[in-house]
Structures are given as C-alpha cells and as structure tokens.
Design a protein around this motif. Structure first.
Motif: not given
Ligand code: THU
Length: 130
Positions: A1-12, A32-36, A72-76
């Motif tokens: 999961m890239t930062d960009r992909e996580l950001f796209i999830q936040a957009q959705d 999360t660390g498990t990739g969820e 691990i990270a949060i995109a907003i």
C-alpha cells in the motif's frame, strides 16, 4: 500500500461524511502493520461539539479491530480540495497509539505532505502510569 493509494482510500471515504452543518466533508484512511485499511469520515451533530472528525472515526475503527499497537499511517483529505491538517484533539488521539505514525495529507494525490505525528504534536500528552 503506497502513500498515494492510502490517500485515494481517504478520498473515497469522503462520500460517507455526514456534514449537513459545515458542508465540509473529510475522509481518513488508517493503514495497519497487517496491511489492513480502516476508513472514516466526519460525522456531525446538531449539538456541534458532539461532532466526530474523520480521523477519530477511522482510528477508533482500527483500534476496535485490535490494532492498538501497529498503526502505521493515516491519510486525510477534505472536500475543499485544500490540504487538511488534523485538529488538536485528533493529533492527541493519534499520538496515543504511536509517536511515529505518519500523517499523509495534501491538496492532490500528486502533492502529498507527510509528517510523523510527533512533529505535528510536539510533547504530546502521555500518562506515566499507562
Ligand atoms: N474535521 C475533520 O473531520 N477532520 C479535521 O482534521 C478537521 C475538521 C471536520 C469536523 C467538522 O465536521 C468539519 O470538519 C468542519 O469543522
């Protein structure tokens, strides 16, 4: 999961915002660390102070699923199209689960800004007896 992909999830996730008062939708996606991925959106209330920010909805969902030690990270992102930076309460809420959690924001997916939460919240509060 890239930062960009996580950001796209936040957009959705923004589409699920309940924001009839501010008309400002926010989406968040926690990795999360498990990739969820656990997502959230802001949920407003007629009693304005009862409003939940997107970040706290997403973090609560992750923690309730057992991920209190591996965030691990949060995109907003926000419907304004401008980069959104977490409010003070959400900074403290995130800090509880790790000083190194990465906060990913930005105006667009091509212009991401990334900060460890410890940089957005220097000297975040911890109870010594935790
Ligand atoms: N909001 C969030 O969801 N996250 C932030 O980081 C900033 C603010 C929401 C709360 C409220 O529903 C709306 O944005 C306007 O303040």
């Amino acid at each position: 999961m890239t930062d960009r992909e996580l950001f796209i999830q936040a957009q959705d996730a923004m589409q699920y915002a309940y924001a009839p008062y501010s008309r400002y939708s926010v989406g968040a996606a926690v990795l999360t660390g498990t990739g969820e991925i656990f997502r959230g959106a802001n949920i407003e209330n007629a009693s304005y102070g009862a409003t939940l920010c997107a970040e706290r909805v997403a973090i609560s969902s992750a923690v309730f699923a057992g991920h209190k030690d591996d965030l691990i990270a949060i995109a907003i992102c926000a419907s304004s199209g401008e980069a959104v930076y977490p409010c003070g309460i959400c900074r403290q809420f995130l800090f509880e689960f790790g000083a190194d959690i990465r906060v990913i924001t930005g105006k667009t997916v091509e212009a991401l800004e990334i900060f460890p939460i410890s940089e957005l919240l220097p000297n975040g509060f911890r109870l010594e007896n935790k």
